[in-house]
Scaffold this motif. Structure first.
Motif, PDB file in Angstrom:
ATOM      1  N   ASN A  45       0.823  -1.220   0.000  1.00  0.00           N
ATOM      2  CA  ASN A  45       0.000   0.000   0.000  1.00  0.00           C
ATOM      3  C   ASN A  45       0.851   1.261   0.000  1.00  0.00           C
ATOM      4  O   ASN A  45       0.467   2.275  -0.591  1.00  0.00           O
ATOM      5  N   VAL A  50      -1.353   3.907  -2.078  1.00  0.00           N
ATOM      6  CA  VAL A  50      -2.608   3.856  -1.315  1.00  0.00           C
ATOM      7  C   VAL A  50      -2.451   4.649  -0.016  1.00  0.00           C
ATOM      8  O   VAL A  50      -3.411   5.251   0.476  1.00  0.00           O
ATOM      9  N   THR A 168      -8.136  -6.433  -8.532  1.00  0.00           N
ATOM     10  CA  THR A 168      -7.205  -5.537  -7.856  1.00  0.00           C
ATOM     11  C   THR A 168      -6.858  -4.373  -8.773  1.00  0.00           C
ATOM     12  O   THR A 168      -6.314  -4.578  -9.863  1.00  0.00           O
ATOM     13  N   ARG A 170      -4.874  -0.576  -8.636  1.00  0.00           N
ATOM     14  CA  ARG A 170      -4.040   0.347  -7.871  1.00  0.00           C
ATOM     15  C   ARG A 170      -4.533   1.787  -8.101  1.00  0.00           C
ATOM     16  O   ARG A 170      -5.263   2.046  -9.076  1.00  0.00           O
ATOM     17  N   ASN A 216     -15.378  -0.850  -2.668  1.00  0.00           N
ATOM     18  CA  ASN A 216     -13.996  -1.237  -2.434  1.00  0.00           C
ATOM     19  C   ASN A 216     -13.894  -2.215  -1.257  1.00  0.00           C
ATOM     20  O   ASN A 216     -13.522  -1.840  -0.153  1.00  0.00           O
ATOM     21  N   VAL A 254      -9.234  -3.920  -2.266  1.00  0.00           N
ATOM     22  CA  VAL A 254      -7.983  -3.417  -1.702  1.00  0.00           C
ATOM     23  C   VAL A 254      -7.540  -4.392  -0.622  1.00  0.00           C
ATOM     24  O   VAL A 254      -8.357  -4.866   0.165  1.00  0.00           O
ATOM     25  N   TYR A 256      -5.798  -5.091   2.740  1.00  0.00           N
ATOM     26  CA  TYR A 256      -5.586  -4.222   3.908  1.00  0.00           C
ATOM     27  C   TYR A 256      -5.963  -5.009   5.154  1.00  0.00           C
ATOM     28  O   TYR A 256      -6.947  -5.746   5.147  1.00  0.00           O
ATOM     29  N   PHE A 276      -7.153   6.819  -4.146  1.00  0.00           N
ATOM     30  CA  PHE A 276      -7.698   6.092  -5.302  1.00  0.00           C
ATOM     31  C   PHE A 276      -8.367   7.046  -6.300  1.00  0.00           C
ATOM     32  O   PHE A 276      -8.689   6.643  -7.411  1.00  0.00           O
TER      33      PHE A 276
END
Length: 382
Positions: A45, A50, A168, A170, A216, A254, A256, A276
């Motif tokens: 991230n 991110v 996914t 980015r 998300n 995402v 996380y 994002f």
């Protein structure tokens, strides 16, 4: 207009193939630190922006500023410390050294060590989680961390295996997609659950005010009883197929690791979606909460402290189904008494599914229920 990244610049900490090859050929010459999966996810991230504007793990001065002020040293809002912990026995290096971070046997990142420092775990817990109770999953994880923190910039070498690569995206990719679709305003919805009709209503209601909806789902380590990643994603795939406008809704995951830090984590989640490219962020009841550690709307109230956040929070009261209104409403628009209201409860729906009961149609789409039941065990175990 797609929002500017937090701090004004989207961070990319990715090495050229030539530099990566050189480091991997010389990997035996570097001091090594082995890290757990959650830290490897944080590295990704950081590297992909991110967590912009972070370029690595926090040094002590930044760490203290985030703990005490919820801001970085340049006064930019930042609410959750992103830190790398080690035990004393792993400290076979010093400040200004370059080390390699390994996940299992895979070199994940190169790191320049700018700082090594001790920290107070109880102070960390109290300020970030508002409790030192070990029953809080974030506190329990914190108390098992090493006694030192290392700060410094990183470069990503490898990424974790990703079974959901198809979904996914980015920040560079979402920003390009939003521009391609000519979205001027985009609202983000974070979720770690399968969708019930309350979620769907909330998302579509928010979409009426903006150009695009960005759903998300958070994939990664969760607490016992949460839905598994593949169940959440499959449920949303089904909803998108049958019930969402394809030209104005985007589904992307995402990776996380949830902290369950309630109000502070709500700010962190908003910053992530700003990176994002989103302009708005839905903050519902008890966002990022767990147990009874936070007030039901505390995660909304904290946004008053951050007028300079650069992403607009959208606050909603709790939605429910009203038998008299014959639809999904909230207390602002429904005049009827409590006995006519059926409140959405993830725990209640989960318990019904465990018992083999079908949730009522006003709670959950039949297609979503069928997706959940198609899995032998849809929930995270011990």
């Amino acid at each position: 207009m797609v929002s500017k990244p937090h701090g004004g610049k989207l961070i990319k900490r990715l090495l050229s193939e030539r530099d990566k090859k050189r480091i991997l050929e010389e990997k035996e010459e570097y001091p090594k630190v082995r890290i757990r999966e959650g830290l490897a996810v944080d590295l990704e991230n950081i590297a992909h922006g991110v967590y912009s504007p972070l370029e690595g793990f926090l040094i002590e001065e930044e760490f203290q500023s985030v703990l005490n002020n919820m801001r970085l040293l340049n006064d930019l809002p930042w609410s959750v410390p992103i830190v790398l912990d080690v035990n004393k026995k792993e400290l076979n290096f010093g400040v200004d050294d370059t080390i390699l971070l390994f996940y299992k046997d895979m070199p994940i990142a190169e790191m320049h060590v700018d700082d090594i420092y001790k920290y107070d775990k109880k102070e960390f817990a109290q300020k970030v989680f508002k409790t030192t109770d070990l029953n809080h999953p974030g506190v329990a994880k914190l108390m098992n961390m090493g006694e030192y923190l290392i700060g410094g910039e990183i470069y990503l070498l490898n990424e974790l295996p990703n079974p959901f690569k198809k979904y996914t995206l980015r920040p560079t990719e979402t920003r390009s997609l939003f521009k391609e679709r000519k979205f001027e305003t985009i609202v983000a919805f974070q979720t770690r659950n399968v969708p019930h009709l309350g979620h769907e209503y909330l998302q579509k209601f928010a979409l009426t005010f903006v150009d695009g909806l960005f759903i998300n789902p958070v994939l990664g380590k969760k607490k016992k009883g949460d839905y598994k990643d593949e169940v959440i994603l499959k449920a949303y795939e089904t909803l998108f197929e049958h019930y969402y406008p394809k030209d104005s809704a985007v589904l992307a995951t995402v990776r996380y690791e949830m902290r369950y830090a309630g109000p502070r984590e709500a700010i962190h989640h908003a910053i992530m979606r700003k990176n994002f490219g989103c302009t708005h962020f839905i903050v519902g009841r008890d966002h990022a909460g767990v147990g009874n550690y936070y007030g039901p709307y505390e995660a909304q109230e904290i946004f008053k402290n951050f007028p300079d956040l650069g992403i607009t929070p959208m606050f909603f009261k709790e939605f429910f189904y009203c038998r008299k209104c014959k639809g999904i409403v909230n207390e602002k628009i429904c005049p009827h008494p409590l006995e006519d209201r059926k409140y959405f409860s993830g725990t209640k729906i989960r318990n019904m599914i465990v018992k083999g009961e079908v949730p009522p149609e006003y709670f959950m789409r039949k297609e979503v229920y069928e997706v959940i039941k198609s899995f032998e065990n849809p929930f995270v175990g011990d």
